[in-house]
Each structure stands twice: as structure tokens, then as C-alpha cells.
Design an enzyme around this catalytic site. Structure first.
Site, short mmCIF file in Angstrom:
data_model
loop_
_atom_site.label_atom_id
_atom_site.label_comp_id
_atom_site.label_asym_id
_atom_site.label_seq_id
_atom_site.Cartn_x
_atom_site.Cartn_y
_atom_site.Cartn_z
CD GLU A 85 -3.08 -0.80 0.20
OE1 GLU A 85 -3.25 0.34 -0.58
OE2 GLU A 85 -3.92 -1.81 0.07
CD GLU A 116 5.67 -21.54 11.83
OE1 GLU A 116 5.31 -21.34 12.76
OE2 GLU A 116 4.33 -20.92 10.68
#
Length: 299
Positions: A85, A116
Site C-alpha cells: 500500500e 516457518e
């Protein structure tokens, strides 16, 4: 490497929702809503640490450094959301704010098994983007113990880059690997261990603050107006006009004329109108004042 789930607050059971499967839809949602109300308060308690983080990020931007988010699963996706954004909202270069996720691009839409848990992958991903001491790393993990994130944080510290941690468990492993530890203690989730809920909401609020605060500090905002917004569609073309009008109290026709003269550069249009200068002069004023409108319009 990861702390045992039973020792993590984010993995403990929430007594308020222990019988949520027996409730009506409305009562179920009331329980969720009541828990969600705790999130903003938890973030409020972390404001001193968030303040330190914003100032570090702003300083990195002034040195042409980058902000790099690093996370796994929901945490990684939230980093990607915030980073993506920044260019349209603040006119930043595409690589000024970046996000890494355990498992790479394919992990955005689908979970990648064991990604992870790879300590080395965090370091490798930073090396692959030429992460350096002028950049700043923000590790994001609700548990505060994700190996991928900790691996990245340790590498960043090893090259003398500054590191920020965002987590939701007090005294987490991540808190020992960073310069600033942002811990939003939201408590147990409505669904045990589902950290995409309160923890994810807290992380999103914090990320909003980090980038918005740093962009304000580096001149991307005038008043409360997004003066570096990029006009990439019809809605944003109109928004640019409204921003110029709001910043200068000019007529719509004057805003349109100024934006046309400076090829849609909002800041330049605003300075042109407020200082009664032409495009070249307005650009020169902005350049002398490092892009800050407020300093550029002082007579």
C-alpha cells in the site's frame, strides 16, 4: 527453537469462549466483538515502543534505507499488505518498503509446510535482497518465537542493522534479538491458537502506525492529506484534485490547472498555489526543503 505452545499466551485457552460452539450466532459474535475490543487497548500500552520504532524507521528513510518486514503465515501476509500500500498511498519507490514471507511468493495464498521452521531461510531471504546496515528490519510473529523470523533478525543484527520486533507474548525469544520490542498483549484467542484473530488485528494496527508515522515524519503528509498519492486510476485522479483544493483552499479549476502544469505532482501543485510560483520554482523550493511542503511555503 520455538517456545512450547503451552508456554505461550497466544496458544492458551480463553475461558470467555470455552463454550462458543453452543451459542447462538449473535451471542457467538458478541463474544468475538468483546475480545476484539481489547486489541486497541493492548496496542495503546505498546505506544512507547511503537514511538521508538517510528523514529528509527524515519531515520532509516532519511539515510535512503529500506524498511523490510519479515514474517510467516498471517504475520507475513500482513507485512505484504502494508508494504504493497505504500507506493500508491505515499508515492514511495517500489523497494523502499518490502515484505518477506516464509516459503516465498507461493506462501501468500497457500501454507507452505515447515517454511516457518527454517532458521537459515530468514537470513538467506535478506541476503537475496542485499539487505544492508542502512536498512531496518521488522520481524513480525504473534508467538515471538518463529525460527524464520528470528534467523532474519539475527542476521540483521550481525551486520549492525537495526531490528524491531512485533509480537504478542511477553518475554518472547524475539524480544531478545531486537533494538525495539513491540509487544501487544492481546491475551488468548477466541479460537485457541488462531493468532490470525486478535494478534493479527493488533499487528495490522501496529503496521499502520509504523508506515503512516514514518511517512508523516518524512514529509509525505501535509496536514492530514496524502500529498504524495499517485494518480493511478480515476478515483485517485479525483482525490489529487480534492487534496490540492483542501490544502490551498483554491477553486477546482485552479487545482486542475496546477496539476496539469506539473504533470500530476500533488506537492508541486500545492506549493505553486500557496507561494504563487511556477512549476520550476515550486519544484526548487521542495528540493531545497527535502520534499516538505510546510517548510517550502514559509516566506
Amino acid at each position: 527453537m520455538s517456545a512450547p505452545p503451552e508456554n505461550l499466551m497466544t496458544e492458551s485457552r480463553n475461558p470467555a469462549s470455552s463454550h462458543i460452539d453452543t451459542l447462538s450466532t449473535l451471542e457467538m459474535l458478541k463474544v468475538m466483538n468483546a475480545e476484539d475490543k481489547k486489541v486497541a487497548l493492548a496496542v495503546e500500552l505498546a505506544l512507547p515502543s511503537i514511538t521508538q520504532a517510528v523514529d528509527l524507521i524515519s531515520a532509516a528513510f532519511h539515510k535512503k534505507g529500506r524498511l523490510i518486514y519479515c514474517g510467516a503465515g498471517t504475520s507475513g501476509r500482513l507485512g505484504i499488505l502494508d508494504a504493497s500500500e505504500c507506493p500508491p498511498t505515499f508515492g514511495t519507490p517500489a523497494k523502499q518498503v518490502m515484505a518477506l514471507i516464509a516459503g516465498g511468493h507461493r506462501a501468500i495464498l497457500k501454507a507452505v509446510e515447515n517454511a516457518e521452521d527454517n532458521l537459515q531461510a530468514g537470513q538467506s531471504d535478506l541476503q537475496n535482497i542485499n539487505f544492508n546496515e542502512n536498512d531496518i528490519l521488522v520481524g513480525i510473529a504473534a508467538s515471538g518465537s518463529t525460527p524464520y523470523v528470528i534467523g532474519a533478525m539475527r542476521y540483521a543484527k550481525s551486520i549492525n542493522a537495526q531490528v524491531i520486533a512485533i509480537n504478542c507474548n511477553p518475554n518472547s525469544l524475539m524480544s531478545k534479538e531486537c533494538d525495539v520490542n513491540i509487544c501487544a498483549v492481546v491475551g488468548p484467542e477466541v479460537l485457541t491458537g488462531s493468532s490470525r484473530l486478535k494478534a493479527g488485528t493488533a499487528q495490522k494496527l501496529i503496521l499502520n502506525m509504523l508506515t503512516t508515522g514514518a511517512m508523516i515524519r518524512t514529509g509525505k503528509v501535509f496536514g492530514n492529506l496524502m500529498v504524495d498519492v499517485q494518480a493511478t486510476n480515476a478515483k485517485l485522479v479525483e482525490r489529487q484534485k480534492m487534496i490540492v483544493i483542501a490544502a490551498t483552499d483554491c477553486l477546482r479549476e485552479e487545482a486542475e490547472k496546477a496539476l496539469l502544469q506539473c504533470n500530476g505532482h500533488c506537492k508541486t501543485a500545492i506549493v505553486m498555489i500557496l507561494t504563487n510560483t511556477n512549476t520550476a520554482q515550486a519544484k526548487s523550493l521542495l528540493a531545497k526543503n527535502n520534499g516538505y511542503i510546510r517548510q517550502s511555503i514559509v516566506k
